[in-house]
Write a protein that holds these residues in place. Structure first.
Motif, PDB file in Angstrom:
ATOM      1  N   ALA A 183       0.984  -1.298   0.059  1.00 58.30           N
ATOM      2  CA  ALA A 183      -0.043   0.089   0.070  1.00 58.30           C
ATOM      3  C   ALA A 183       0.864   1.329   0.125  1.00 58.30           C
ATOM      4  CB  ALA A 183      -0.956  -0.050   0.936  1.00 58.30           C
ATOM      5  N   ILE A 184       1.928   1.347   0.976  1.00 60.59           N
ATOM      6  CA  ILE A 184       2.692   2.441   0.871  1.00 60.59           C
ATOM      7  C   ILE A 184       3.582   2.795  -0.549  1.00 60.59           C
ATOM      8  CG2 ILE A 184       4.850   3.436   2.137  1.00 60.59           C
ATOM      9  CD1 ILE A 184       4.097   1.937   4.521  1.00 60.59           C
ATOM     10  N   SER A 185       3.813   1.621  -1.064  1.00 62.89           N
ATOM     11  CA  SER A 185       4.590   1.938  -2.516  1.00 62.89           C
ATOM     12  C   SER A 185       3.419   2.525  -3.442  1.00 62.89           C
ATOM     13  CB  SER A 185       4.904   0.414  -3.153  1.00 62.89           C
ATOM     14  OG  SER A 185       3.698  -0.150  -3.473  1.00 62.89           O
ATOM     15  N   TYR A 186       2.375   2.662  -3.283  1.00 62.04           N
ATOM     16  CA  TYR A 186       1.539   3.682  -4.108  1.00 62.04           C
ATOM     17  C   TYR A 186       1.424   4.967  -3.518  1.00 62.04           C
ATOM     18  CZ  TYR A 186      -0.041  -0.278  -6.942  1.00 62.04           C
ATOM     19  OH  TYR A 186       0.049  -1.620  -7.635  1.00 62.04           O
ATOM     20  N   LEU A 245      -5.668  12.649 -20.003  1.00 62.92           N
ATOM     21  CA  LEU A 245      -5.070  11.876 -18.916  1.00 62.92           C
ATOM     22  C   LEU A 245      -6.267  10.834 -18.530  1.00 62.92           C
ATOM     23  CD1 LEU A 245      -3.545  14.991 -16.869  1.00 62.92           C
ATOM     24  CD2 LEU A 245      -2.475  12.981 -18.301  1.00 62.92           C
ATOM     25  N   PRO A 246      -5.838   9.888 -17.957  1.00 62.29           N
ATOM     26  CA  PRO A 246      -6.507   8.732 -17.633  1.00 62.29           C
ATOM     27  C   PRO A 246      -7.098   9.183 -15.856  1.00 62.29           C
ATOM     28  CG  PRO A 246      -4.385   8.060 -17.079  1.00 62.29           C
ATOM     29  CD  PRO A 246      -4.264   9.191 -18.172  1.00 62.29           C
ATOM     30  N   ALA A 247      -8.170   8.829 -15.690  1.00 57.73           N
ATOM     31  CA  ALA A 247      -8.935   9.293 -14.246  1.00 57.73           C
ATOM     32  C   ALA A 247      -8.801   8.266 -13.165  1.00 57.73           C
ATOM     33  CB  ALA A 247     -10.187   9.788 -14.429  1.00 57.73           C
ATOM     34  N   HIS A 256      -1.285   8.009 -14.595  1.00 53.97           N
ATOM     35  CA  HIS A 256      -2.498   7.826 -13.748  1.00 53.97           C
ATOM     36  C   HIS A 256      -2.057   8.747 -12.518  1.00 53.97           C
ATOM     37  CE1 HIS A 256      -3.331   4.549 -16.144  1.00 53.97           C
ATOM     38  NE2 HIS A 256      -4.556   4.554 -15.491  1.00 53.97           N
ATOM     39  N   MET A 257      -0.885   8.899 -12.316  1.00 53.73           N
ATOM     40  CA  MET A 257      -0.375   9.938 -10.960  1.00 53.73           C
ATOM     41  C   MET A 257      -0.665  11.371 -11.313  1.00 53.73           C
ATOM     42  SD  MET A 257       2.999   9.785  -9.013  1.00 53.73           S
ATOM     43  CE  MET A 257       2.992   7.977  -8.915  1.00 53.73           C
ATOM     44  N   ILE A 258      -0.715  11.854 -12.613  1.00 51.28           N
ATOM     45  CA  ILE A 258      -0.795  13.212 -12.793  1.00 51.28           C
ATOM     46  C   ILE A 258      -1.880  13.916 -12.081  1.00 51.28           C
ATOM     47  CG2 ILE A 258      -0.661  14.967 -14.493  1.00 51.28           C
ATOM     48  CD1 ILE A 258       0.641  13.096 -16.391  1.00 51.28           C
ATOM     49  N   LEU A 259      -3.146  13.625 -12.413  1.00 43.81           N
ATOM     50  CA  LEU A 259      -4.271  14.173 -11.790  1.00 43.81           C
ATOM     51  C   LEU A 259      -4.219  14.064 -10.148  1.00 43.81           C
ATOM     52  CD1 LEU A 259      -7.058  13.439 -14.414  1.00 43.81           C
ATOM     53  CD2 LEU A 259      -5.985  15.546 -14.031  1.00 43.81           C
ATOM     54  N   VAL A 284      -9.526   7.666  -2.981  1.00 40.80           N
ATOM     55  CA  VAL A 284     -10.954   7.292  -3.089  1.00 40.80           C
ATOM     56  C   VAL A 284     -11.406   7.721  -4.551  1.00 40.80           C
ATOM     57  CG1 VAL A 284     -13.444   7.413  -2.525  1.00 40.80           C
ATOM     58  CG2 VAL A 284     -11.345   6.694  -0.790  1.00 40.80           C
ATOM     59  N   ILE A 285     -11.170   9.130  -4.785  1.00 40.82           N
ATOM     60  CA  ILE A 285     -11.957   9.767  -5.902  1.00 40.82           C
ATOM     61  C   ILE A 285     -11.210   8.884  -7.149  1.00 40.82           C
ATOM     62  CG2 ILE A 285     -11.859  11.782  -7.195  1.00 40.82           C
ATOM     63  CD1 ILE A 285     -11.911  13.129  -4.549  1.00 40.82           C
ATOM     64  N   PHE A 286      -9.980   8.894  -7.116  1.00 37.20           N
ATOM     65  CA  PHE A 286      -9.195   8.310  -8.480  1.00 37.20           C
ATOM     66  C   PHE A 286      -9.148   6.802  -8.367  1.00 37.20           C
ATOM     67  CE2 PHE A 286      -7.846  12.740  -8.022  1.00 37.20           C
ATOM     68  CZ  PHE A 286      -8.034  13.376  -9.312  1.00 37.20           C
ATOM     69  N   ALA A 287      -9.798   6.141  -7.471  1.00 38.49           N
ATOM     70  CA  ALA A 287      -9.691   4.629  -7.525  1.00 38.49           C
ATOM     71  C   ALA A 287      -8.264   4.182  -7.365  1.00 38.49           C
ATOM     72  CB  ALA A 287     -10.712   4.114  -8.558  1.00 38.49           C
ATOM     73  N   ARG A 288      -7.551   4.775  -6.605  1.00 37.04           N
ATOM     74  CA  ARG A 288      -6.218   4.313  -6.679  1.00 37.04           C
ATOM     75  C   ARG A 288      -5.908   3.424  -5.357  1.00 37.04           C
ATOM     76  NH1 ARG A 288      -1.743   6.744  -9.107  1.00 37.04           N
ATOM     77  NH2 ARG A 288      -0.697   6.134  -7.223  1.00 37.04           N
TER      78      ARG A 288
END
Length: 312
Positions: free
Chosen positions: A98-101, A166-168, A176-179, A255-259
């Motif tokens: 989890a921390i790696s993200y 960009l992907p959401a 995927h990290m930009i937004l 949560v918003i970006f489903a990460r």
């Protein structure tokens, strides 16, 4: 110096011990039956009383608060975070995944905040009251006022839905990290811009600066050797706190970006009353706060040796 280091270590121990005890107490006294929550998360079905009793015994819920807390914290002192009460797997590998993200996203957001705030504050202070100054203040005020979840949705609508640049959702590629990084970083930039602007203006009003100018010290040397260190003190404080509080903002943004990440790890653990996972996530967050505060203290002493000195 040894006295200062001992005080910092003692403060860290007190904070971490209090955090562990308070978190365990909140989970223990939360409404509902924790054994039922664990059983539902484990079996995904309604379970009989016999199974609930078994789950309660496995999780140590029938041993009482302090015996259960002692049973959890004793292995932790040796670096063992225990096993999940839901999956039975070791907590630490799941935590590391989890921390790696989460950590790269937090660092990317901090970089965005610095890249935006420092030039904006420097431009704003070149001419007090000018259009650049008024624009920077307006942008910073709006950035502080906008909630992260609303800004994130606006960025998704603009860059993912309307423009398709960009992907959401997800975390498969660096794009995927930009937004998410922009969502967090722009909020950080707003706070840092206001603090740095105020610090520079306050530093330029110090009473010793006219004497330096009369002695022939150049404007660039004054800005570099006197204004910048003075303005850096409050900036370093807010920068460190923003890095720590990024973990809080990550809960909403992930949560918003489903990460995947620490936020989803913690939310799912709380819902399942997975005590070891919740405690591990909270303690890691507390360690980040303690380390950040330690770095702030060290940065203060590097910027101004009078702080924490024998005459302080």
């Amino acid at each position: 110096m040894i006295h200062v280091a001992a005080g910092l270590v003692l403060r860290a121990v007190v904070v971490l011990t209090g955090t562990a005890l308070l978190t365990f107490a909140l989970l223990w006294n939360a409404p509902g039956d924790p054994a039922l929550a664990i059983a539902l998360a484990r079996y995904n079905a309604v379970v009989p009383t016999e199974v609930l009793d078994l789950v309660r015994a496995e999780a140590g819920l029938d041993a009482g608060f302090f015996p259960a807390f002692t049973a959890w914290v004793t292995p932790l002192l040796m670096g063992d975070f225990g096993q999940s009460t839901v999956t039975g797997r070791d907590v630490w590998p799941d935590m590391v995944a989890a921390i790696s993200y989460t950590v790269p996203l937090a660092l990317a957001a901090l970089i965005v905040g610095l890249v935006v705030s420092v030039p904006l504050a420097l431009l704003a202070t070149r001419r007090l009251g000018g259009w650049l100054d008024r624009g920077a203040v307006a942008i910073a005020s709006i950035g502080v006022a906008i909630p992260a979840f609303w800004l994130g949705l606006l960025l998704i609508l603009l860059f993912a839905v309307q423009l398709g640049w960009l992907p959401a959702m997800g975390a498969r590629t660096s794009a995927h990290m930009i937004l998410p990084a922009m969502t967090l970083g722009l909020g950080v930039a707003a706070s840092l811009t206001r603090i740095l602007r105020s610090g520079i203006l306050e530093a330029r009003e110090q009473p010793f600066l006219p004497a330096l100018r009369r002695r022939g010290v150049g404007h660039r040397d004054i800005e570099r050797h006197h204004v910048a260190p003075h303005a850096a003190l409050p900036f370093v404080t807010v920068l460190g706190l923003e890095l720590a509080f990024l973990l809080e903002g990550l809960v909403v943004v992930e949560v918003i970006f489903a990460r995947p990440g620490l936020a989803s790890f913690l939310v799912s653990a709380i819902g399942a009353r997975d005590f070891p996972k919740v405690q591990a996530a909270v303690l890691v967050t507390a360690v980040v706060f303690v380390v950040v505060n330690l770095l702030i203290d060290l940065a203060y002493r590097a910027l101004d040796p009078r702080i924490g000195g024998p005459d302080a």
